[in-house]
Design a protein around this motif. Structure first.
Motif, PDB file in Angstrom:
ATOM      1  N   PHE A 207     -11.648 -29.655 -22.519  1.00 36.50           N
ATOM      2  CA  PHE A 207     -12.822 -30.511 -22.618  1.00 36.50           C
ATOM      3  C   PHE A 207     -13.442 -30.694 -21.227  1.00 36.50           C
ATOM      4  CE2 PHE A 207      -9.706 -32.161 -25.800  1.00 36.50           C
ATOM      5  CZ  PHE A 207     -10.297 -31.563 -26.905  1.00 36.50           C
ATOM      6  N   VAL A 209     -14.786 -32.833 -19.151  1.00 37.78           N
ATOM      7  CA  VAL A 209     -14.967 -34.267 -18.947  1.00 37.78           C
ATOM      8  C   VAL A 209     -14.820 -34.598 -17.469  1.00 37.78           C
ATOM      9  CG1 VAL A 209     -14.256 -34.959 -21.258  1.00 37.78           C
ATOM     10  CG2 VAL A 209     -12.512 -34.626 -19.496  1.00 37.78           C
ATOM     11  N   ASP A 213     -18.073 -39.629 -17.914  1.00 40.39           N
ATOM     12  CA  ASP A 213     -17.730 -39.791 -19.327  1.00 40.39           C
ATOM     13  C   ASP A 213     -17.168 -41.176 -19.609  1.00 40.39           C
ATOM     14  OD1 ASP A 213     -18.130 -37.319 -21.022  1.00 40.39           O
ATOM     15  OD2 ASP A 213     -17.167 -36.447 -19.260  1.00 40.39           O
ATOM     16  N   PHE A 215     -14.608 -42.752 -22.460  1.00 45.02           N
ATOM     17  CA  PHE A 215     -13.689 -42.534 -23.577  1.00 45.02           C
ATOM     18  C   PHE A 215     -13.558 -43.828 -24.372  1.00 45.02           C
ATOM     19  CE2 PHE A 215     -12.781 -39.108 -20.839  1.00 45.02           C
ATOM     20  CZ  PHE A 215     -11.884 -38.205 -21.414  1.00 45.02           C
ATOM     21  N   ALA A 233      -8.533 -39.954 -19.792  1.00 44.65           N
ATOM     22  CA  ALA A 233      -9.657 -40.686 -19.179  1.00 44.65           C
ATOM     23  C   ALA A 233      -9.392 -40.952 -17.699  1.00 44.65           C
ATOM     24  CB  ALA A 233      -9.898 -41.993 -19.921  1.00 44.65           C
ATOM     25  N   ALA A 236      -9.444 -37.829 -15.547  1.00 41.75           N
ATOM     26  CA  ALA A 236     -10.813 -37.360 -15.327  1.00 41.75           C
ATOM     27  C   ALA A 236     -11.623 -38.333 -14.476  1.00 41.75           C
ATOM     28  CB  ALA A 236     -11.509 -37.157 -16.676  1.00 41.75           C
ATOM     29  N   ALA A 238     -12.730 -41.072 -15.441  1.00 42.45           N
ATOM     30  CA  ALA A 238     -13.793 -41.542 -16.333  1.00 42.45           C
ATOM     31  C   ALA A 238     -13.595 -43.027 -16.618  1.00 42.45           C
ATOM     32  CB  ALA A 238     -13.776 -40.726 -17.629  1.00 42.45           C
ATOM     33  N   THR A 264     -18.854 -41.228 -24.808  1.00 39.05           N
ATOM     34  CA  THR A 264     -19.076 -39.775 -24.874  1.00 39.05           C
ATOM     35  C   THR A 264     -17.921 -39.044 -25.543  1.00 39.05           C
ATOM     36  OG1 THR A 264     -18.101 -39.417 -22.685  1.00 39.05           O
ATOM     37  CG2 THR A 264     -20.471 -39.811 -22.773  1.00 39.05           C
ATOM     38  N   VAL A 265     -16.721 -39.661 -25.555  1.00 39.57           N
ATOM     39  CA  VAL A 265     -15.532 -39.023 -26.132  1.00 39.57           C
ATOM     40  C   VAL A 265     -14.874 -39.998 -27.099  1.00 39.57           C
ATOM     41  CG1 VAL A 265     -13.336 -37.871 -25.674  1.00 39.57           C
ATOM     42  CG2 VAL A 265     -15.175 -37.752 -23.977  1.00 39.57           C
ATOM     43  N   ARG A 291     -20.416 -36.682 -26.929  1.00 36.64           N
ATOM     44  CA  ARG A 291     -20.298 -35.261 -26.591  1.00 36.64           C
ATOM     45  C   ARG A 291     -19.149 -34.598 -27.356  1.00 36.64           C
ATOM     46  NH1 ARG A 291     -18.540 -34.690 -21.410  1.00 36.64           N
ATOM     47  NH2 ARG A 291     -19.303 -32.546 -21.403  1.00 36.64           N
ATOM     48  N   TYR A 292     -18.079 -35.365 -27.560  1.00 41.97           N
ATOM     49  CA  TYR A 292     -16.908 -34.862 -28.271  1.00 41.97           C
ATOM     50  C   TYR A 292     -16.463 -35.895 -29.303  1.00 41.97           C
ATOM     51  CZ  TYR A 292     -16.324 -31.505 -24.422  1.00 41.97           C
ATOM     52  OH  TYR A 292     -16.509 -30.500 -23.497  1.00 41.97           O
TER      53      TYR A 292
END
Length: 528
Positions: A207, A209, A213, A215, A233, A236, A238, A264-265, A291-292
């Motif tokens: 992914f 990410v 992002d 989560f 998360a 990343a 995020a 986004t996730v 996004r996912y």
């Protein structure tokens, strides 16, 4: 990511000032990466004093929130094993898990501690940390003299530096996740740092990410889906929205959170995604940031998946992730437009990096013929070390050799694994082998049925097929004869239902899956 690198399941270190200022956790109590690191390090330092060495267990029995996350991360920093408990779990079950896991420290609150009044706490317990304000008006709970009770603020005040390097080799345990045992007693699945790092490392490669992002952590922390939310998360760098317990099944709150936090996730069981779409709460306005969308834990009926696809942006990626707790995610499949034209659910796909799969017959031989069913057996770095305190059980030898028999039946079609049901939901009726999930799938194709579950039931000394269903809103509920006529077009005669019971909703367990035991025991909610 280097093989054996377990840093991906810890707080990121060496961040710039700008990165430390970014939001790590959002929701009711937003926390920056800098503040989260400070809190985790203070708590880890104190845990390092209370615990005597790596591998000691730290239990957390709280409602979801920032302090739950902090306790989990601090336990890992201190070289301990975190034992997450769902905040809504009954005290009897919590007492059983505490007795089995033998934690040194328990994080909880005044209300939950009172529920343990009179319970026998494990002899291993040295400290209880209460996370809610000390001025709570309730009566204090009496605990053994050997157990010190602290407030959160007192426990973390003047804390020493976090203990460096304790318990961070790949084979050290990171978590004990308790699942329902076949005997009714919960059993703890041992999760190593290697297991988590393998999964998170694969996710970061699969992914795309990063720090921009957001989560959503919908799953309870005692459910293996949460390991992706939390550790992917943070790895990343995020932001993570920790969905409060009160919002977990509130479709309006979930939809508003997705939109308000710019999620986004998303990762959850399909049942929750179905609730969001069927209720009308999830519209293109709420989903435009997604996004996912990942789902796992149960079969996603293809009609429901199409409904979800209809409210998502065209470029949102849909992933079907598969794996029992004993392997976490071990296979995956990214949905294609052609998949949505199928009559049957998505494949579970191909193995993730670090996982190896084999389809075996009842004699342990490989099933090589495409389309022939067999049991899925998983090996590799995703396979957990086994069950806590159950080293002499038959499955332990397989786990020691890095193998797990999933109990799931699969076929191979066009090089992809397709889930066909559970071995333990495979029954024999009139001499025929019957997979109850296949009957469920047929019932769900009735236009007036919104949800369904199938079990076997004894009637007049004979075993029959019992259907429990929730009618679609605004439709006329079908009777048994109408369901039989419908299923007759899809199933052989020996798989037709013998009874049909209409319910207001199917019972669900704490993880959102159908609670078949409740159906068997008659604990389902009839229509009003």
């Amino acid at each position: 990511m280097r093989k054996g690198d377990i840093s991906v399941i810890r707080l990121p270190r060496g961040l710039t000032d700008a990165e430390l200022a970014r939001t790590a956790l959002t929701g009711d109590d937003p926390v920056s990466y800098g503040e989260l690191t400070r809190r985790v390090d203070a708590l880890a330092g104190r845990l390092g004093e209370v615990t005597s060495g790596p591998g000691e267990r730290v239990a957390v029995w709280l409602g979801k929130g920032t302090r739950y996350v902090t306790a989990v991360l601090a336990a890992l920093e201190a070289g301990c094993v975190y034992v997450p408990l769902d905040g809504a779990q009954p005290a009897v079950r919590v007492t059983t898990i505490l007795g089995d896991s033998g934690p040194t420290v328990l994080f909880t609150d005044h209300g939950r501690l009172r529920q343990l009044a009179g319970a026998e706490l494990p002899a291993s317990l040295r400290a209880i940390v209460l996370t809610d304000p000390a001025e709570d008006p309730g009566e204090p709970v009496r605990t053994p003299a050997t157990v010190a009770v602290h407030s959160w603020s007192a426990f973390t005040a003047d804390a020493p530096d976090r203990p460096a390097g304790r318990g961070r080799t790949p084979d050290d345990l990171a978590a004990l996740l308790y699942t329902s045992g076949s005997t009714g007693t919960p059993k703890g699945v041992k999760i190593s740092h290697r297991n988590l790092a393998n999964f998170v490392g694969w996710a970061l490669e699969e992914f795309e990410v990063g720090p921009d992002d957001v989560f959503a952590n919908h799953a309870s922390f005692n459910f293996d889906l949460s390991t992706f939310d939390l550790f992917a998360a943070l790895a990343a760098r995020a932001t993570l929205w920790v969905v409060p317990d009160a919002a977990a099944k509130d479709v309006s709150a979930l939809a508003a959170g997705i939109r308000g936090h710019g999620v986004t996730v998303w990762y959850s069981v399909p049942s929750i995604l179905h609730l969001l779409t069927a209720s009308g709460a999830l519209t293109p306005a709420e989903t435009r940031s997604l996004r996912y969308v990942l789902f796992a834990g149960e079969v996603f009926p293809i009609g429901r998946l199409r409904a979800l696809r209809g409210v998502l942006p065209p470029d949102t990626a849909l992933y079907n992730l598969y794996g029992p707790t004993e392997t976490n995610v071990c296979t995956y499949h990214r949905a294609t437009p052609a998949d949505l034209e199928r009559e049957h659910p998505l494949p579970i796909g191909a193995p993730i990096k670090g996982a190896h799969v084999r389809v075996e017959d009842e004699h342990g031989e490989a099933v090589d013929t495409p389309g022939d069913p067999g049991e899925l057996v998983v090996s590799g770095e995703c396979v957990t070390p086994g069950y806590w305190g159950r080293e002499h059980e038959p499955a332990a030898a397989d786990h020691r050799s890095g193998r797990h028999r999933t109990g799931d039946l699969v076929t191979v079609e066009e090089g992809r694994l397709v889930y066909r049901g559970r071995k333990d939901r495979m029954v024999k009726l009139s001499g025929y082998r019957v997979e109850l999930g296949e009957i469920e799938a047929a019932v769900l194709r009735h236009p007036a049925v919104a949800d369904a579950a199938v079990i076997t039931a004894e009637t007049g000394g004979r075993t029959g097929i019992a259907v429990y269903y929730v009618p679609r809103e605004g439709g006329k509920p079908p009777n048994l004869l109408q369901l039989k006529q419908h299923c007759k077009t899809l199933l052989p005669p020996y798989m037709l239902p013998h009874s049909a019971t209409r319910l207001a909703r199917l019972p669900r367990n704490a993880n959102g899956k159908t609670d078949y035991r409740a159906l068997t025991e008659g604990a389902a909610e009839p229509p009003s």
